[in-house]
Design an enzyme around this catalytic site. Structure first.
Site, PDB file in Angstrom:
ATOM      1  N   GLY A   1       5.459   2.948   0.530  1.00  0.00           N
ATOM      2  CA  GLY A   1       6.216   3.865  -0.486  1.00  0.00           C
ATOM      3  C   GLY A   1       5.769   3.402  -1.766  1.00  0.00           C
ATOM      4  O   GLY A   1       6.050   4.008  -2.955  1.00  0.00           O
TER       5      GLY A   1
ATOM      6  N   SER B   1       0.942  -1.230  -0.014  1.00  0.00           N
ATOM      7  CA  SER B   1       0.066   0.070  -0.009  1.00  0.00           C
ATOM      8  C   SER B   1       1.023   1.204   0.119  1.00  0.00           C
ATOM      9  O   SER B   1       2.200   1.327   0.064  1.00  0.00           O
ATOM     10  CB  SER B   1      -0.962   0.001   1.183  1.00  0.00           C
ATOM     11  OG  SER B   1      -0.135   0.226   2.219  1.00  0.00           O
ATOM     12  N   LYS B   2       0.264   2.429   0.080  1.00  0.00           N
ATOM     13  CA  LYS B   2       0.883   3.628  -0.042  1.00  0.00           C
ATOM     14  C   LYS B   2       1.979   3.844   0.988  1.00  0.00           C
ATOM     15  O   LYS B   2       2.803   4.588   1.122  1.00  0.00           O
ATOM     16  CB  LYS B   2       0.141   4.806  -0.261  1.00  0.00           C
ATOM     17  CG  LYS B   2      -0.743   4.825  -1.528  1.00  0.00           C
ATOM     18  CD  LYS B   2      -1.520   6.285  -1.569  1.00  0.00           C
ATOM     19  CE  LYS B   2      -2.132   6.460  -2.942  1.00  0.00           C
ATOM     20  NZ  LYS B   2      -2.855   7.737  -2.958  1.00  0.00           N
ATOM     21  N   ARG B   3       1.559   2.998   2.301  1.00  0.00           N
ATOM     22  CA  ARG B   3       2.652   3.443   3.428  1.00  0.00           C
ATOM     23  C   ARG B   3       3.805   2.753   3.306  1.00  0.00           C
ATOM     24  O   ARG B   3       4.638   2.956   4.116  1.00  0.00           O
ATOM     25  CB  ARG B   3       1.763   3.007   4.513  1.00  0.00           C
ATOM     26  CG  ARG B   3       1.311   1.507   4.792  1.00  0.00           C
ATOM     27  CD  ARG B   3       0.436   1.252   6.024  1.00  0.00           C
ATOM     28  NE  ARG B   3      -0.119  -0.016   5.930  1.00  0.00           N
ATOM     29  CZ  ARG B   3       0.629  -1.163   6.611  1.00  0.00           C
ATOM     30  NH1 ARG B   3       1.682  -0.903   7.280  1.00  0.00           N
ATOM     31  NH2 ARG B   3       0.000  -2.162   6.565  1.00  0.00           N
TER      32      ARG B   3
END
Length: 484
Positions: free
Chosen positions: A261, A257-259
């Site tokens: 990167g 996911s975006k967390r």
């Protein structure tokens, strides 16, 4: 057990005893968002296999989710694929333009007795599921309308008549065989009451009519595969080769996911990554060729195979991507980097040209640039008419006692017959002899005069890339700065 060696090769090139003349793969993104790492990797695996076998790669847009599909997402997906260099031989096809084809095949299934109309309401189906749960069974539709012989009506859906017994075995070239009990697959809907085809039906019909014979996709689709296989069987169509690759995970082994990167492919372009580096990194998220880590594009096409697709999930590592990007930057000719660098220079407000000057600038920055953004930022001073001196650096090095060194540098460089490294080295040796200063005491003030900072490429390569005229002008500006 995953099949290997000659048996695996047999599967690659033969279906139902007949030789597969052309491998045909596909990538079917939904335009409900941007192209992310997992989707890009799926596209890459299918594209590489098609190119390796001199087959065909088809792009299909699964845009039946009208509420969430947008042109902006579609454009971003196409742009990302083009940036990665993943081209397609056919398409893009759009599912919303193929409803009439789905209807034709649904009618065939109804006529053959493999599908039927159902008028059960959602509430009635939910009640069936609750009854099954109460009896300790899997919650599912109970086949209430199987033998009612209903005709098409405004409230009817179409369901596939699935086997009551036996197993459906997914022969997967990545995961091995997976068995699904047919008794746990209910008569699932293939067409809604509004006349639109369901996902599993549309996908199968698309793959049949487009001649897709090799399907490589994420293992989150494995749950759909037995249903799709039952549709193939009901239509008497050849079964494609299936390969379900594990998901890409974050560093904490949770879904990427975006967390972690991970962003859209377009964001990585903006961050200064090369498409060849992204291709290299993506393929290594689930495929291997011995211990080799670095691959050029043509090398990947030559070596890629399905046999070495991994069965374990891969973890996304931004540091590894950056390291690979740095190696790809170093491996390129300046001519290959010029156009992508201009994109990033423009973002910094610099309107540069793909000319000899820019290629010379690139050559000085390649060895120490990890991304094109970093390269562009380091290149700014080359394109400025005047440089702004870093206050701390200027205070330390641009002092009156260095005026003589700067003046000699300007005069001697201006007087050179040939502006080349050997002659520049002679200039520095001459100044060192005349001033009794070591090379560093001369080079550092000169570096600040030229760039405005203490960090730059090697002094000689930088001066040569900048050119004689600009070099002399900047030295004189530094002299004025000190004098003023």
């Amino acid at each position: 057990m995953v099949l290997k060696g000659s048996i695996l090769l047999y599967i690659y090139f033969y279906l139902d005893g007949e030789q597969m003349d052309t491998i045909i793969t596909r990538f079917p993104p939904s335009p409900t968002g941007y192209l992310h790492i997992g989707g890009a990797r799926t596209a890459l695996f299918n594209w590489l296999y098609a190119r390796k076998t001199k087959g065909k790669f088809i792009l299909r847009i699964e845009d039946t989710d009208a509420a969430r599909s947008t042109k902006k997402s579609l454009d971003a997906i196409l742009e990302s694929l083009e940036w990665l260099g993943i081209d397609w031989d056919e398409g893009p096809y759009f599912q919303t333009e193929r409803y009439h084809i789905y209807d034709e095949y649904i009618e065939k299934l109804i006529e053959s007795g493999s599908a039927y109309y159902c008028s059960c309401t959602p509430d009635e189906v939910n009640a069936m599921r609750e009854d099954a749960k109460a009896m300790g069974l899997k919650p599912m539709y109970n086949g209430n309308c199987r033998k009612r012989g209903l005709e098409k009506a405004d409230n009817t859906v179409v369901r596939l008549k699935t086997p009551d017994s036996g197993v459906t075995i997914v022969k997967d070239i990545v995961k091995g065989n997976t068995a699904f009990q047919n008794s746990e697959i209910d008569d699932f809907i293939i067409r809604r009451s509004d006349g639109s085809a369901m996902y599993n039906l549309a996908v199968v019909i698309d793959d049949i009519t487009m001649g897709i014979n090799t399907i490589i996709r994420g293992d989150d689709h494995l749950i759909n595969t037995p249903k799709q296989m039952l549709i193939y069987e009901a239509l008497g169509a050849d079964m494609p080769v299936f390969g379900h690759v594990p998901m890409v995970l974050g560093s904490d082994k949770s879904r990427l996911s975006k967390r972690h990167g991970a962003m859209s492919v377009g964001e990585y372009r903006k961050m200064g990554f090369l498409p060849d580096a992204m291709i290299n990194y993506l393929v290594r998220l689930g495929w291997s060729h011995g211990d080799q880590e670095f691959f050029e594009r043509d090398d990947l096409i030559d070596k890629f195979d399905l046999e070495h697709l991994g069965r374990s999930a891969s973890m996304f590592d931004t540091d590894k991507l950056i390291s690979l990007n740095s190696k790809h930057i170093q491996s390129k000719n300046p001519e290959e980097l010029a156009t992508p660098l201009l994109f990033h220079l423009k973002n910094l407000g610099i309107d540069a040209e793909n000319d000899e000057f820019t290629r010379g600038v690139i050559q000085t920055l390649q060895p120490r640039s990890k991304t094109l953004v970093e390269m562009a930022q380091s290149a700014v001073f080359y394109y400025q008419d005047t440089v702004q001196f870093d206050e701390k650096a200027a205070k330390k090095s641009l002092k009156p006692d260095i005026l003589d060194v700067l003046q000699k540098s300007a005069d001697y460089i201006e007087g050179l017959e040939n502006y080349a490294q050997e002659e520049l080295e002679t200039v520095f040796k001459k100044i060192m002899a005349e001033t009794d200063l070591k090379f560093g005491k001369i080079a550092q003030p000169l570096r600040i005069a030229i760039t405005g900072t203490t960090i730059s490429p090697g002094i000689f390569e930088m001066l040569l890339a900048l050119g004689r005229e600009k070099t002399i002008l900047r030295i004189k500006n530094a002299i004025e700065f000190i004098s003023g």
